[in-house]
Motif scaffolding. Structure first.
Motif, PDB file in Angstrom:
ATOM      1  N   ASN A 171       7.026 -38.785 -64.852  1.00 16.65           N
ATOM      2  CA  ASN A 171       5.714 -38.274 -64.447  1.00 16.65           C
ATOM      3  C   ASN A 171       5.343 -36.899 -64.974  1.00 16.65           C
ATOM      4  N   CYS A 172       6.314 -36.099 -65.336  1.00 14.18           N
ATOM      5  CA  CYS A 172       6.026 -34.692 -65.583  1.00 14.18           C
ATOM      6  C   CYS A 172       6.404 -34.227 -66.985  1.00 14.18           C
ATOM      7  N   ALA A 173       7.430 -34.874 -67.558  1.00 15.37           N
ATOM      8  CA  ALA A 173       8.005 -34.356 -68.800  1.00 15.37           C
ATOM      9  C   ALA A 173       6.997 -34.333 -69.951  1.00 15.37           C
ATOM     10  N   ALA A 174       6.036 -35.266 -69.942  1.00 19.31           N
ATOM     11  CA  ALA A 174       5.058 -35.314 -71.036  1.00 19.31           C
ATOM     12  C   ALA A 174       4.346 -33.969 -71.160  1.00 19.31           C
ATOM     13  N   CYS A 175       4.047 -33.331 -70.058  1.00 15.35           N
ATOM     14  CA  CYS A 175       3.381 -32.024 -70.113  1.00 15.35           C
ATOM     15  C   CYS A 175       4.376 -30.867 -70.061  1.00 15.35           C
ATOM     16  N   HIS A 176       5.312 -30.919 -69.116  1.00 11.19           N
ATOM     17  CA  HIS A 176       6.166 -29.741 -68.883  1.00 11.19           C
ATOM     18  C   HIS A 176       7.463 -29.741 -69.678  1.00 11.19           C
ATOM     19  N   GLY A 177       7.697 -30.786 -70.494  1.00 13.26           N
ATOM     20  CA  GLY A 177       8.937 -30.841 -71.265  1.00 13.26           C
ATOM     21  C   GLY A 177      10.046 -31.481 -70.452  1.00 13.26           C
ATOM     22  N   LEU A 237       2.901 -19.181 -61.434  1.00 16.48           N
ATOM     23  CA  LEU A 237       1.476 -18.905 -61.235  1.00 16.48           C
ATOM     24  C   LEU A 237       1.148 -19.004 -59.749  1.00 16.48           C
ATOM     25  N   TYR A 238       1.679 -20.060 -59.116  1.00 17.79           N
ATOM     26  CA  TYR A 238       1.276 -20.380 -57.740  1.00 17.79           C
ATOM     27  C   TYR A 238       2.405 -20.158 -56.736  1.00 17.79           C
ATOM     28  N   GLY A 239       3.480 -19.520 -57.186  1.00 16.10           N
ATOM     29  CA  GLY A 239       4.594 -19.239 -56.285  1.00 16.10           C
ATOM     30  C   GLY A 239       5.706 -20.257 -56.471  1.00 16.10           C
ATOM     31  N   VAL A 251      -5.205 -28.080 -66.399  1.00 13.73           N
ATOM     32  CA  VAL A 251      -5.318 -28.903 -65.200  1.00 13.73           C
ATOM     33  C   VAL A 251      -3.976 -29.552 -64.880  1.00 13.73           C
ATOM     34  N   MET A 252      -3.476 -29.249 -63.705  1.00 12.84           N
ATOM     35  CA  MET A 252      -2.279 -29.927 -63.199  1.00 12.84           C
ATOM     36  C   MET A 252      -2.792 -31.055 -62.305  1.00 12.84           C
ATOM     37  N   PRO A 253      -2.573 -32.337 -62.702  1.00  8.23           N
ATOM     38  CA  PRO A 253      -3.110 -33.438 -61.891  1.00  8.23           C
ATOM     39  C   PRO A 253      -2.444 -33.495 -60.519  1.00  8.23           C
TER      40      PRO A 253
END
Ligand code: HEC
Ligand code: HEC
Length: 282
Positions: free
Chosen positions: A120-126, A144-146, A254-256
């Motif tokens: 779910n996440c690696a595509a954007c965050h590596g 950014l958000y803690g 944008v973080m979905p």
């Protein structure tokens, strides 16, 4: 062929000769070969009797043992589930913070969180949360958000979308250049334009950003919108903003959201613990 024509009489040759003296003999095969031959057909008969084997018109012979590969798979899955069940049941009732505090559970969750992260996440965050251009690093302690477990869980559940309006209309190039240079030096709060242009309202009096709105820390030398030439990238961000809908050149960030129907609460807790343990959790 008569014995007179046989140049090697009394020998058990078959009467076939080549090149005068090269001939075929009629010896018994060696014992090891005969034993191997009989052992293999006996094995085939027994094996095909025990296991699903011979095809028939619209079915196949099921084998005397009643074994099927799908049954074996189901049995294996059941035994895996029986190992997982006590963990999964606990996870439902605990908060992400409680899971994190429990060594045994957080080890379990980190293993399954890794798979969820990859899907779910690696595509954007590596793959290891190391970030990509435009997508923040999740494996450092710059947030950014803690970076508390609750902050991370909130980022995943509801998504994030920091907003900074573009300043192209308000600031001339000289001001933008000077702001960008002082940001790169980590000394932006000493630049009078920082206060005059209202940057201070979002990035804070200390320039370190406000985590409730995800405004970046401008003093730590960590920038996420470019791989190189940070100075031009910073100027671009100041000019065109971040997620500024009125500005086509604005940064897109944008973080979905993964809450609701996308991922279960338990999966989000697993991911929050996993991300926290990537190294930067506070
Ligand atoms: C489509 C790309 C994309 C996907 C997929 C994505 N993210 Fe993000 N994520 C972002 C962006 C962009 C931001 C920064 C948002 C901002 O700047 O306001 C972000 C921010 C975050 C933050 C906050 C970081 C901080 O510094 O405070 C966390 C935590 C996070 N993502 C975790 C995840 C997890 C876990 C997943 C998988 C379930 C995920 N993200 C999937 C793009 C993505
Ligand atoms: C309305 C709030 C707001 C104001 C006003 C604002 N910013 Fe931002 N700024 C943000 C947000 C939110 C981000 C996005 C952080 C992210 O998603 O990485 C950001 C990002 C940045 C970045 C990019 C940081 C990076 O990691 O690359 C720079 C540089 C920046 N701002 C400079 C400024 C300057 C200079 C001013 C004043 C002219 C200013 N900002 C005014 C909210 C604001």
């Amino acid at each position: 062929m008569s014995d007179e024509e046989n140049k090697f009489p009394g020998e058990n040759n078959t009467g076939h000769f080549w090149d005068d003296d090269l001939r075929e003999l009629d010896n018994e095969p060696p014992a090891w070969w005969t034993i191997g031959f009989h052992a293999s057909w006996i094995f085939v008969i027994i094996y095909t009797l025990l296991y699903p084997s011979w095809p028939m018109i619209d079915t196949h012979f099921k084998g005397l043992l009643g074994w099927t590969s799908i049954d074996e798979y189901h049995k294996d899955m059941k035994s895996i589930e029986s190992v997982r069940a006590p963990y999964e049941n606990k996870l439902k009732d605990l908060s992400a913070a409680e899971i994190l505090a429990d060594d045994d559970l957080s080890r379990y969750v980190t293993a399954s969180g890794k798979v969820l992260f990859g899907d779910n996440c690696a595509a954007c965050h590596g793959a290891g949360g190391q970030g990509n251009v435009g997508f923040p690093v999740l494996a450092d302690d710059d947030w950014l958000y803690g970076g508390t477990i609750t902050d991370i869980e909130a980022s995943i559940t509801a998504g994030r979308q920091g907003i900074m309006p573009g300043n192209a209309a308000m600031l001339d190039d000289a001001k933008i250049d000077s702001l960008a240079a002082s940001i790169l030096d980590g000394k932006v709060i000493e630049n009078p334009a920082y206060t005059e242009a209202g940057c201070i309202g979002c990035h804070g009096a200390d320039g370190k950003g406000l985590s409730f709105m995800g405004s970046a820390n401008l003093t730590d030398g960590i920038f996420r919108f470019a791989a190189s030439d940070q100075l031009s990238s910073i100027k671009h961000t100041i000019k065109f903003g971040v997620n500024d809908a009125s500005n086509p050149k604005s940064r897109n960030a944008v973080m979905p959201s993964f809450g609701g129907t996308k991922l279960s609460d338990t999966d989000i807790k697993k991911l929050a613990v996993y991300v926290h343990k990537l190294g930067g959790g506070q």
